[in-house]
Scaffold this motif. Structure first.
Motif, mmCIF file in Angstrom:
data_model
loop_
_atom_site.group_PDB
_atom_site.id
_atom_site.type_symbol
_atom_site.label_atom_id
_atom_site.label_comp_id
_atom_site.label_asym_id
_atom_site.label_seq_id
_atom_site.Cartn_x
_atom_site.Cartn_y
_atom_site.Cartn_z
ATOM 1 N N ASP A 1 -10.126 2.370 12.649
ATOM 2 C CA ASP A 1 -9.884 3.758 12.264
ATOM 3 C C ASP A 1 -11.044 4.599 12.775
ATOM 4 O O ASP A 1 -12.187 4.391 12.383
ATOM 5 C CB ASP A 1 -9.784 3.843 10.735
ATOM 6 N N SER B 1 -5.182 -5.851 13.287
ATOM 7 C CA SER B 1 -6.336 -5.156 12.746
ATOM 8 C C SER B 1 -6.461 -3.825 13.474
ATOM 9 O O SER B 1 -6.306 -3.751 14.687
ATOM 10 C CB SER B 1 -7.598 -5.999 12.910
ATOM 11 N N VAL B 2 -6.718 -2.792 12.705
ATOM 12 C CA VAL B 2 -6.742 -1.434 13.231
ATOM 13 C C VAL B 2 -8.129 -0.831 13.022
ATOM 14 O O VAL B 2 -8.643 -0.824 11.908
ATOM 15 C CB VAL B 2 -5.679 -0.558 12.525
ATOM 16 N N CYS C 1 -10.197 -5.852 16.939
ATOM 17 C CA CYS C 1 -9.093 -4.995 16.521
ATOM 18 C C CYS C 1 -8.055 -4.928 17.630
ATOM 19 O O CYS C 1 -8.389 -4.809 18.799
ATOM 20 C CB CYS C 1 -9.583 -3.587 16.194
ATOM 21 N N LYS D 1 4.348 -8.334 7.832
ATOM 22 C CA LYS D 1 3.770 -9.610 7.400
ATOM 23 C C LYS D 1 4.650 -10.303 6.360
ATOM 24 O O LYS D 1 4.710 -11.527 6.316
ATOM 25 C CB LYS D 1 2.360 -9.400 6.858
ATOM 26 N N ILE E 1 2.571 -2.518 8.451
ATOM 27 C CA ILE E 1 2.030 -3.845 8.783
ATOM 28 C C ILE E 1 2.311 -4.826 7.642
ATOM 29 O O ILE E 1 2.683 -5.975 7.876
ATOM 30 C CB ILE E 1 0.521 -3.755 9.109
ATOM 31 N N GLU E 2 2.175 -4.366 6.394
ATOM 32 C CA GLU E 2 2.454 -5.237 5.244
ATOM 33 C C GLU E 2 3.935 -5.637 5.204
ATOM 34 O O GLU E 2 4.254 -6.792 4.902
ATOM 35 C CB GLU E 2 2.060 -4.537 3.941
ATOM 36 N N THR F 1 -0.635 0.879 7.482
ATOM 37 C CA THR F 1 -0.927 -0.317 6.690
ATOM 38 C C THR F 1 0.338 -0.793 5.977
ATOM 39 O O THR F 1 0.639 -1.989 5.956
ATOM 40 C CB THR F 1 -2.045 -0.036 5.670
ATOM 41 N N THR G 1 0.846 -1.186 0.000
ATOM 42 C CA THR G 1 0.000 0.000 0.000
ATOM 43 C C THR G 1 0.884 1.240 0.000
ATOM 44 O O THR G 1 1.819 1.343 0.794
ATOM 45 C CB THR G 1 -0.907 0.000 1.244
ATOM 46 N N THR H 1 6.042 7.528 4.574
ATOM 47 C CA THR H 1 5.583 7.184 5.916
ATOM 48 C C THR H 1 6.058 8.222 6.927
ATOM 49 O O THR H 1 5.316 8.631 7.808
ATOM 50 C CB THR H 1 6.074 5.770 6.296
ATOM 51 N N LEU I 1 -3.226 6.317 8.133
ATOM 52 C CA LEU I 1 -3.734 4.942 8.109
ATOM 53 C C LEU I 1 -3.012 4.100 7.066
ATOM 54 O O LEU I 1 -2.583 2.981 7.350
ATOM 55 C CB LEU I 1 -5.240 4.912 7.859
ATOM 56 N N THR I 2 -2.826 4.629 5.850
ATOM 57 C CA THR I 2 -2.148 3.850 4.824
ATOM 58 C C THR I 2 -0.655 3.713 5.143
ATOM 59 O O THR I 2 -0.028 2.726 4.760
ATOM 60 C CB THR I 2 -2.345 4.452 3.421
#
Length: 182
Positions: A94, A91-92, A158, A22, A18-19, A15, A5, A57, A11-12
């Motif tokens: 928002d 999980s977040v 979440c 992972k 987090i990606e 994300t 993302t 970021t 938020l992104t």
């Protein structure tokens, strides 16, 4: 090839972090991915894209390192694990900062990322708060507005809450206005 993302807001940006976690490609936000050893060969274009995304970021998160530390506490899915194996996915929820009273927002904004109940970080336009169900909240005095938001996060399984000044208003939660008394 990974499809991350692109950070365009707080938020992104979270994300994206987090990606990275992972995919087992997390690196320190102040470092360049080109200098990191990920244990596998990665295309130079991908490393360049990861570097550009991390720069973005920094624009949306006041202290990405605090978010990285929080995310690193949770185990991620490793490449060598079978795809069918369940991994821990963060999980977040928002939410708008309007769900916090001015007093609670000020209290959380003054805390460092390692202190209860923040455990996440202050962002340029909001807060990243841990909503762990495993924490013993019994001895803690939580403002009712924060407790309501934590309850909403728990109801949706979440693990964190992103309070963003431009975040969505949840109709099931009280929203404060600037005219409301504390």
């Amino acid at each position: 090839m990974y499809n991350f993302t692109k950070p365009t807001c707080s938020l992104t940006a979270i994300t994206f972090l987090i990606e990275l976690h992972k995919a087992d490609l997390m690196f320190h936000p102040d470092d360049s991915p080109q200098g990191c050893d990920f244990g596998r060969e990665l295309p130079s274009l991908m490393l360049e894209m990861m570097d550009q995304h991390m720069e973005a970021t920094h624009h949306y998160l006041e202290d990405p390192s605090a978010i990285v530390c929080e995310i690193d506490k949770a185990p991620g899915q490793r490449q060598e694990q079978p795809v069918s194996r369940t991994s821990n996915v963060l999980s977040v929820l928002d939410l708008s900062t309007a769900h916090l009273s001015p007093k609670t927002l000020a209290m959380l904004s003054e805390k460092t990322p390692e202190t209860f109940p923040l455990y996440g970080g202050n962002l340029m336009n909001g807060l990243f708060v841990s909503a762990s169900k495993d924490y013993d909240y019994s001895g803690e005095k939580l403002p009712i507005d924060l407790l309501s938001c934590l309850t909403a996060a728990w109801a949706q399984d979440c693990s964190h809450i992103l309070f963003d000044c431009d975040g969505p208003i949840d109709e099931s939660l009280y929203a404060y206005s600037h005219d409301d008394p504390e």
